[in-house]
Design an enzyme around this catalytic site. Structure first.
Site, PDB file in Angstrom:
ATOM      1  N   GLY A  23       2.665   5.951  -2.801  1.00 47.22           N
ATOM      2  CA  GLY A  23       2.623   4.667  -3.520  1.00 47.22           C
ATOM      3  C   GLY A  23       1.573   4.690  -4.611  1.00 47.22           C
ATOM      4  O   GLY A  23       0.465   5.176  -4.403  1.00 47.22           O
ATOM      5  N   ARG A  84       7.662   9.981  -3.308  1.00 47.24           N
ATOM      6  CA  ARG A  84       7.458  10.386  -1.910  1.00 47.24           C
ATOM      7  C   ARG A  84       8.417  11.559  -1.721  1.00 47.24           C
ATOM      8  O   ARG A  84       9.634  11.362  -1.726  1.00 47.24           O
ATOM      9  CB  ARG A  84       7.776   9.236  -0.963  1.00 47.24           C
ATOM     10  CG  ARG A  84       6.911   7.987  -1.218  1.00 47.24           C
ATOM     11  CD  ARG A  84       7.108   6.962  -0.135  1.00 47.24           C
ATOM     12  NE  ARG A  84       6.558   5.666  -0.490  1.00 47.24           N
ATOM     13  CZ  ARG A  84       5.286   5.308  -0.320  1.00 47.24           C
ATOM     14  NH1 ARG A  84       4.426   6.148   0.195  1.00 47.24           N
ATOM     15  NH2 ARG A  84       4.876   4.102  -0.659  1.00 47.24           N
ATOM     16  N   ASP A 115      -2.353   9.071   2.941  1.00 46.51           N
ATOM     17  CA  ASP A 115      -2.397  10.064   4.028  1.00 46.51           C
ATOM     18  C   ASP A 115      -1.229  11.050   4.009  1.00 46.51           C
ATOM     19  O   ASP A 115      -1.416  12.244   4.250  1.00 46.51           O
ATOM     20  CB  ASP A 115      -2.540   9.387   5.393  1.00 46.51           C
ATOM     21  CG  ASP A 115      -1.486   8.322   5.648  1.00 46.51           C
ATOM     22  OD1 ASP A 115      -0.673   8.046   4.740  1.00 46.51           O
ATOM     23  OD2 ASP A 115      -1.470   7.769   6.757  1.00 46.51           O
ATOM     24  N   THR A 138      -4.730   4.617  -2.507  1.00 47.38           N
ATOM     25  CA  THR A 138      -3.723   3.778  -1.857  1.00 47.38           C
ATOM     26  C   THR A 138      -4.269   2.365  -1.745  1.00 47.38           C
ATOM     27  O   THR A 138      -5.448   2.179  -1.426  1.00 47.38           O
ATOM     28  CB  THR A 138      -3.347   4.292  -0.450  1.00 47.38           C
ATOM     29  OG1 THR A 138      -2.657   3.241   0.254  1.00 47.38           O
ATOM     30  CG2 THR A 138      -4.546   4.714   0.384  1.00 47.38           C
ATOM     31  N   ASP A 140      -3.659   0.486   0.536  1.00 44.37           N
ATOM     32  CA  ASP A 140      -3.782   0.140   1.959  1.00 44.37           C
ATOM     33  C   ASP A 140      -5.193   0.307   2.515  1.00 44.37           C
ATOM     34  O   ASP A 140      -5.509  -0.252   3.571  1.00 44.37           O
ATOM     35  CB  ASP A 140      -2.825   1.003   2.791  1.00 44.37           C
ATOM     36  CG  ASP A 140      -1.365   0.631   2.574  1.00 44.37           C
ATOM     37  OD1 ASP A 140      -1.118  -0.391   1.910  1.00 44.37           O
ATOM     38  OD2 ASP A 140      -0.489   1.359   3.059  1.00 44.37           O
ATOM     39  N   ASP A 142      -6.465   2.756   4.100  1.00 49.98           N
ATOM     40  CA  ASP A 142      -6.334   3.186   5.490  1.00 49.98           C
ATOM     41  C   ASP A 142      -6.677   4.660   5.705  1.00 49.98           C
ATOM     42  O   ASP A 142      -6.263   5.259   6.696  1.00 49.98           O
ATOM     43  CB  ASP A 142      -4.901   2.911   5.991  1.00 49.98           C
ATOM     44  CG  ASP A 142      -3.845   3.626   5.152  1.00 49.98           C
ATOM     45  OD1 ASP A 142      -4.181   4.176   4.091  1.00 49.98           O
ATOM     46  OD2 ASP A 142      -2.677   3.640   5.567  1.00 49.98           O
ATOM     47  N   ARG A 175       1.845 -28.439   3.927  1.00 49.06           N
ATOM     48  CA  ARG A 175       2.724 -27.439   4.526  1.00 49.06           C
ATOM     49  C   ARG A 175       1.953 -26.258   5.112  1.00 49.06           C
ATOM     50  O   ARG A 175       0.817 -25.989   4.725  1.00 49.06           O
ATOM     51  CB  ARG A 175       3.628 -26.855   3.437  1.00 49.06           C
ATOM     52  CG  ARG A 175       4.955 -27.518   3.342  1.00 49.06           C
ATOM     53  CD  ARG A 175       5.751 -26.876   2.223  1.00 49.06           C
ATOM     54  NE  ARG A 175       6.998 -27.586   2.048  1.00 49.06           N
ATOM     55  CZ  ARG A 175       7.681 -27.622   0.926  1.00 49.06           C
ATOM     56  NH1 ARG A 175       7.239 -27.002  -0.137  1.00 49.06           N
ATOM     57  NH2 ARG A 175       8.819 -28.285   0.860  1.00 49.06           N
ATOM     58  N   ARG A 184       1.839  -1.343   6.154  1.00 47.54           N
ATOM     59  CA  ARG A 184       2.769  -1.046   7.247  1.00 47.54           C
ATOM     60  C   ARG A 184       2.032  -0.709   8.529  1.00 47.54           C
ATOM     61  O   ARG A 184       2.460  -1.044   9.606  1.00 47.54           O
ATOM     62  CB  ARG A 184       3.673   0.133   6.859  1.00 47.54           C
ATOM     63  CG  ARG A 184       4.949  -0.294   6.196  1.00 47.54           C
ATOM     64  CD  ARG A 184       5.940   0.828   6.144  1.00 47.54           C
ATOM     65  NE  ARG A 184       5.502   1.852   5.197  1.00 47.54           N
ATOM     66  CZ  ARG A 184       6.216   2.271   4.162  1.00 47.54           C
ATOM     67  NH1 ARG A 184       7.404   1.776   3.949  1.00 47.54           N
ATOM     68  NH2 ARG A 184       5.772   3.195   3.356  1.00 47.54           N
ATOM     69  N   GLU A 200      -5.983 -19.532   7.925  1.00 49.74           N
ATOM     70  CA  GLU A 200      -6.189 -20.085   9.264  1.00 49.74           C
ATOM     71  C   GLU A 200      -5.882 -19.036  10.336  1.00 49.74           C
ATOM     72  O   GLU A 200      -6.488 -19.013  11.395  1.00 49.74           O
ATOM     73  CB  GLU A 200      -5.321 -21.329   9.481  1.00 49.74           C
ATOM     74  CG  GLU A 200      -5.890 -22.612   8.879  1.00 49.74           C
ATOM     75  CD  GLU A 200      -5.962 -22.614   7.343  1.00 49.74           C
ATOM     76  OE1 GLU A 200      -5.219 -21.880   6.686  1.00 49.74           O
ATOM     77  OE2 GLU A 200      -6.800 -23.378   6.804  1.00 49.74           O
ATOM     78  N   LYS A 226      -6.810 -30.958   9.438  1.00 47.25           N
ATOM     79  CA  LYS A 226      -6.309 -30.157   8.303  1.00 47.25           C
ATOM     80  C   LYS A 226      -4.836 -30.487   8.067  1.00 47.25           C
ATOM     81  O   LYS A 226      -4.078 -30.669   9.020  1.00 47.25           O
ATOM     82  CB  LYS A 226      -6.452 -28.670   8.597  1.00 47.25           C
ATOM     83  CG  LYS A 226      -7.873 -28.186   8.516  1.00 47.25           C
ATOM     84  CD  LYS A 226      -7.925 -26.691   8.608  1.00 47.25           C
ATOM     85  CE  LYS A 226      -8.646 -26.129   7.429  1.00 47.25           C
ATOM     86  NZ  LYS A 226      -8.769 -24.680   7.471  1.00 47.25           N
ATOM     87  N   ARG A 266       0.817  -3.911  -6.019  1.00 46.06           N
ATOM     88  CA  ARG A 266       0.526  -2.548  -6.480  1.00 46.06           C
ATOM     89  C   ARG A 266       0.307  -2.479  -7.991  1.00 46.06           C
ATOM     90  O   ARG A 266      -0.126  -1.441  -8.499  1.00 46.06           O
ATOM     91  CB  ARG A 266       1.664  -1.602  -6.066  1.00 46.06           C
ATOM     92  CG  ARG A 266       1.729  -1.350  -4.591  1.00 46.06           C
ATOM     93  CD  ARG A 266       1.813   0.123  -4.261  1.00 46.06           C
ATOM     94  NE  ARG A 266       3.009   0.724  -4.766  1.00 46.06           N
ATOM     95  CZ  ARG A 266       4.056   1.092  -4.003  1.00 46.06           C
ATOM     96  NH1 ARG A 266       4.004   0.932  -2.700  1.00 46.06           N
ATOM     97  NH2 ARG A 266       5.097   1.643  -4.541  1.00 46.06           N
TER      98      ARG A 266
HETATM   99  O1  F6P Z   1       1.389   2.656  -0.863  1.00 47.09           O
HETATM  100  C1  F6P Z   1       1.256   1.964   0.310  1.00 47.09           C
HETATM  101  C2  F6P Z   1       2.299   0.906   0.372  1.00 47.09           C
HETATM  102  O2  F6P Z   1       2.097   0.022  -0.697  1.00 47.09           O
HETATM  103  C3  F6P Z   1       2.341   0.171   1.689  1.00 47.09           C
HETATM  104  O3  F6P Z   1       1.427  -0.868   1.785  1.00 47.09           O
HETATM  105  C4  F6P Z   1       3.762  -0.292   1.720  1.00 47.09           C
HETATM  106  O4  F6P Z   1       4.152  -0.488   3.048  1.00 47.09           O
HETATM  107  C5  F6P Z   1       4.506   0.830   1.090  1.00 47.09           C
HETATM  108  O5  F6P Z   1       3.597   1.445   0.221  1.00 47.09           O
HETATM  109  C6  F6P Z   1       5.735   0.441   0.335  1.00 47.09           C
HETATM  110  O6  F6P Z   1       6.331   1.604  -0.152  1.00 47.09           O
HETATM  111  P1  F6P Z   1       7.556   1.659  -1.148  1.00 47.09           P
HETATM  112  O7  F6P Z   1       7.056   1.274  -2.494  1.00 47.09           O
HETATM  113  O8  F6P Z   1       7.979   3.084  -1.091  1.00 47.09           O
HETATM  114  O9  F6P Z   1       8.565   0.700  -0.642  1.00 47.09           O
END
Ligand code: F6P
Length: 333
Positions: A23, A84, A115, A138, A140, A142, A175, A184, A200, A226, A266
């Site tokens: 990504g 990918r 990763d 990334t 994420d 992560d 609402r 993910r 919340e 609230k 992104r």
């Molecule tokens: O790059 C990480 C990410 O943005 C994740 O947070 C997300 O789940 C995934 O890529 C989405 O990937 P794609 O763009 O291939 O659907």
């Protein structure tokens, strides 16, 4: 504040490659620019490889100069494009990739990605002897061994801007909104924007979701006066999609709405933080790679740029979500 380390400046490698994979993340362009310009300044040639590992196999390369990467630092996405590449899971394709890299005299590779991308880099290095240095890119956040990855700060601010806007309409209509953010396997983005946006409730993959607890949190908010609430869910929180959760809530009588932020997280102009992180990490990657390092990833720990083994990086970041979620809940009551 990121402390710029003393960067080695006596390159042994004379030709390197750079690619982005997985990504895209805002700040990747700053990293590409830094790799190319650091190398150029030290008389090292850099080949840009297009569309990640796919570009090696398809022989899509171009020689980059400092001018090739002009006017890039402020742009999101990746100048080199990305993919990918499932083919790279095949050892035979990695062997072919190494052969192709050698045909261009590429002795080492900077791989900017998450990763999956750095797992490919590790295998390539181990199997072929091509030197690799990873750069964590990334949204994420992560990756193991680094506190922050390139793109995370921009994604947090993009999602936060959306949540602030959703709060305006949630407040006007009294609402409940379910806002789904990316992630993910990681709740880093969800917890960070959730706390900053006064959510919340925050639901993340790292902690099992109890639907009744979500209902309780909304009811508690209402009891305390609230009139609206925001539930931030990471896409991989484990209870379906943000739409599913919204339907479940509506089946219980809440007039909830869902907002899936998706890929807007992104894009967008990289923040100053991501531009600087990309610049410093990109330069450090080029310097360490050409100095003879391999099998490592540039990292940020306690404000300092360093290197960690790729094994540690691809093992992922373990987030202790409990305290963060508890704090967010306390502050949102
Ligand atoms: O790059 C990480 C990410 O943005 C994740 O947070 C997300 O789940 C995934 O890529 C989405 O990937 P794609 O763009 O291939 O659907």
């Amino acid at each position: 504040m990121i402390v710029v380390p003393e960067i080695p400046s006596s390159p042994r490698l004379r030709t390197i490659g750079v690619l982005t994979s997985g990504g895209d993340a805002p700040g990747m362009n700053a990293a590409i620019r830094a790799v190319v310009r650091w190398a150029d300044a030290h008389h090292v040639r850099t080949f840009g490889i297009q569309r990640g590992y796919t570009g090696i196999l398809d022989r899509r390369v171009e020689l980059l100069t400092s001018r090739s990467v002009a006017n890039l630092i402020q742009r999101a996405g990746t100048y080199l494009k990305t993919s990918r590449c499932d083919e790279f899971l095949d050892p035979e394709q990695r062997r072919r990739a190494a052969q192709i890299l050698r045909q261009w005299d590429i002795e080492g590779l900077v791989v900017v990605g998450g990763d999956g991308s750095l797992t490919g880099a590790k295998l390539l290095a181990e199997e072929s002897g091509i030197a690799v240095i990873g750069v964590p890119g990334t949204i994420d956040n992560d990756m193991g061994g680094t506190e922050v990855t390139i793109g995370f700060d921009t994604a947090v601010n993009t999602a936060l801007d959306a949540i602030d806007k959703i709060r305006d309409t949630a407040d006007s209509h009294d609402r409940c909104f379910v806002v789904e953010v990316m992630g993910r396997r990681s709740g880093q983005l969800a917890t960070t924007v959730g706390l900053a946006g006064g959510a919340e409730t925050i639901l993340v993959p790292e902690k099992a979701t109890d639907f009744e607890a979500v209902v309780d949190s909304i009811d508690t908010s209402i009891t305390r006066g609230k009139t609206n609430s925001i539930i931030v869910v990471a896409e991989g929180y484990g209870g379906g999609t943000g739409h599913d959760l919204t339907e479940q809530l509506n089946a219980r009588g809440y007039h909830a709405r869902a907002c899936i932020l998706g890929h807007i997280q992104r894009g967008g102009m990289p923040t100053a933080y991501d531009r600087n992180l990309g610049s410093i990490m990109g330069a450090a990657a080029a310097a360490h790679l050409t100095a003879g390092e391999t099998g490592r990833m540039v990292s940020l720990q306690s404000g300092r740029i360093g290197l960690v083994d790729l094994d540690e990086a691809i093992n992922g970041k373990r987030m202790d979500a409990v305290n963060m979620l508890e704090l967010a809940r306390t502050l949102a009551t």
